[in-house]
Scaffold this active site. Sequence first.
Site, PDB file in Angstrom:
ATOM      1  N   LYS A 116       0.801  -1.226   0.000  1.00 44.95           N
ATOM      2  CA  LYS A 116       0.000   0.000   0.000  1.00 44.95           C
ATOM      3  C   LYS A 116       0.837   1.281   0.000  1.00 44.95           C
ATOM      4  CE  LYS A 116      -4.282  -1.823   1.589  1.00 44.95           C
ATOM      5  NZ  LYS A 116      -5.441  -1.576   2.439  1.00 44.95           N
ATOM      6  N   TYR A 202      -7.360  10.050   9.859  1.00 45.03           N
ATOM      7  CA  TYR A 202      -8.603   9.291   9.871  1.00 45.03           C
ATOM      8  C   TYR A 202      -9.739  10.235   9.518  1.00 45.03           C
ATOM      9  CZ  TYR A 202     -12.348   6.224  11.472  1.00 45.03           C
ATOM     10  OH  TYR A 202     -13.472   5.443  11.534  1.00 45.03           O
ATOM     11  N   ARG A 291      -8.004  -6.475  -9.620  1.00 40.99           N
ATOM     12  CA  ARG A 291      -8.803  -7.644  -9.975  1.00 40.99           C
ATOM     13  C   ARG A 291     -10.250  -7.212 -10.208  1.00 40.99           C
ATOM     14  NH1 ARG A 291     -11.677  -7.475  -5.287  1.00 40.99           N
ATOM     15  NH2 ARG A 291     -10.459  -6.918  -3.464  1.00 40.99           N
TER      16      ARG A 291
HETATM   17  P1  ADP Z   1      -8.478  -3.061   3.043  1.00 38.58           P
HETATM   18  O1  ADP Z   1      -7.549  -3.291   1.901  1.00 38.58           O
HETATM   19  O2  ADP Z   1      -8.089  -3.844   4.272  1.00 38.58           O
HETATM   20  O3  ADP Z   1      -9.918  -3.229   2.665  1.00 38.58           O
HETATM   21  P2  ADP Z   1      -8.667  -0.146   2.808  1.00 38.58           P
HETATM   22  O4  ADP Z   1      -7.504   0.735   2.779  1.00 38.58           O
HETATM   23  O5  ADP Z   1      -9.355  -0.391   1.494  1.00 38.58           O
HETATM   24  O6  ADP Z   1      -8.269  -1.544   3.497  1.00 38.58           O
HETATM   25  O7  ADP Z   1      -9.755   0.387   3.827  1.00 38.58           O
HETATM   26  C1  ADP Z   1     -10.940  -0.321   4.104  1.00 38.58           C
HETATM   27  C2  ADP Z   1     -11.945   0.568   4.803  1.00 38.58           C
HETATM   28  O8  ADP Z   1     -11.385   1.104   6.031  1.00 38.58           O
HETATM   29  C3  ADP Z   1     -12.376   1.785   4.013  1.00 38.58           C
HETATM   30  O9  ADP Z   1     -13.418   1.503   3.092  1.00 38.58           O
HETATM   31  C4  ADP Z   1     -12.829   2.708   5.141  1.00 38.58           C
HETATM   32  O10 ADP Z   1     -14.092   2.293   5.606  1.00 38.58           O
HETATM   33  C5  ADP Z   1     -11.810   2.449   6.242  1.00 38.58           C
HETATM   34  N1  ADP Z   1     -10.642   3.370   6.142  1.00 38.58           N
HETATM   35  C6  ADP Z   1      -9.436   3.111   5.561  1.00 38.58           C
HETATM   36  N2  ADP Z   1      -8.618   4.195   5.614  1.00 38.58           N
HETATM   37  C7  ADP Z   1      -9.310   5.168   6.255  1.00 38.58           C
HETATM   38  C8  ADP Z   1      -9.032   6.552   6.622  1.00 38.58           C
HETATM   39  N3  ADP Z   1      -7.847   7.138   6.343  1.00 38.58           N
HETATM   40  N4  ADP Z   1     -10.011   7.242   7.268  1.00 38.58           N
HETATM   41  C9  ADP Z   1     -11.212   6.671   7.545  1.00 38.58           C
HETATM   42  N5  ADP Z   1     -11.529   5.397   7.236  1.00 38.58           N
HETATM   43  C10 ADP Z   1     -10.610   4.637   6.600  1.00 38.58           C
END
Ligand code: ADP
Length: 450
Positions: A116, A202, A291
């Site tokens: 990431k 966040y 994907r």
């Molecule tokens: P994963 O690959 O584990 O799914 P992501 O980076 O796609 O992780 O994040 C999954 C979810 O976590 C997001 O859809 C959101 O709900 C929450 N999230 C991730 N990063 C943040 C952030 N910086 N602030 C608020 N929520 C977040």
Amino acid sequence: MFDKILIANRGEIALRVVRACREMGIQSVAVHSTADADAMHVRMADESICIGPAPGTDSYLSIPSIIAACEVTGAQAIHPGYGFLSENQRFVQIVEDHDLKFIGPTAQHISMMGDKITAKDTMKELGVPCVPGSEGGVPDVDAALKIGEEFGYPVIVKATAGGGGRGMKVAYDADEMAIAFATARSEAKAAFGNDEVYIEKYLTTPRHIEIQVFGDGQGNAVHLGERDCSLQRRHQKVFEEAPGPCISPEERAHIGKICADAVGRMGYAGAGTIEFLYEKGEFYFIEMNTRLQVEHPVTENIFGVDLVREQIRVAAGLPLSFTQDDLKINGHSIEVRLNAERLPNFTPNPGQVTAYHAPGGLGVRMDSALYNGYKIPPYYDSLIGKLIVHGRDRQEALARLHRALGELIIDGIETTVPLFHALLQEKDIHTGEYNIHWLEKWLDAGGLDR
Ligand code: ADP
């Protein structure tokens, strides 16, 4: 074009690929574990082959078994579906070393987006807006505390190798940082064998908006608009729709072009999803999935394209069959994920389906591998189907969802269907006013009991 494709997956997504193959005149090979000998994907594919015992690690994740299955059946290409080996760059490398074709992007693009931090750096360089946060990995709590001070709380500690919502912890103030940091790290180590973490601001009330992209590695790249997947429980999506109820045509064109240009410049080949958090009119990149997504049907509905067919064509070396100008949005589509889970705690509830009736009619699509008498094995994901509706506008799509849920019968096991009946009673769902925290708050407030 390929004559024969092996599908390295199970359940509804394996069926989805079988269907695309059949329409293209391509033979399909299903692989299955011993627990899945009677599964629908095995019955529906042209050929099938057992690749190991029930646990995923011994079957659907067993690279040697899958390669051997290609050799035995003469399949020339592998479609990985989602999950399992779909984003495993080592698998892609091995597939290519065996002169087989992986239906998806290159190993290099998968590894770039699988990490990431590298993904964020790459996107930043390509002009994609990102969530503010640490420059790369954060080595220890002291460094984490400095970042908390610099960006202001709350912040989220995330695993570099993350996925599936694991290895993520929020710290609301400096006191919480030590625990958030240590927990995210140990979760990351346990889940991914890599304890590197990074930190982001966040966002407190964002929506989850993701852009579907497609490249052919020959200089063509397009976007197919957004999906709003904000209704989540434990970072897992349950309800997805396209177009996003809060995204204007101008915003779509703007962020869509940024994404299409980025994948074009990367020379990306295949389907991809660039995920953003969206708050107060701003997009913040969080990750790219290299994907096909579970929720791809809502995009297919509004654009009238078959994304799996396109994946297969691109893997066979053909250029994209549509241009950006060909892609026009028609109506509104919603998908709900049907899981074999017992409410209100969403505990997995596998078992035997004693009666199954799929809804039908105009604008209703049921992607599921269920059948009457099917015994859902306890070894895999609890997703048992996706109900997808399409209407001329959002209101019609919601009415159709209500109607279709009423026709659906799944007896013998508990499912998440009552969740959607309850959600459709809520005003916020009808007005489209929800963010990524809406569902959990609603559940905590006893939404299911009303
Ligand atoms: P994963 O690959 O584990 O799914 P992501 O980076 O796609 O992780 O994040 C999954 C979810 O976590 C997001 O859809 C959101 O709900 C929450 N999230 C991730 N990063 C943040 C952030 N910086 N602030 C608020 N929520 C977040």
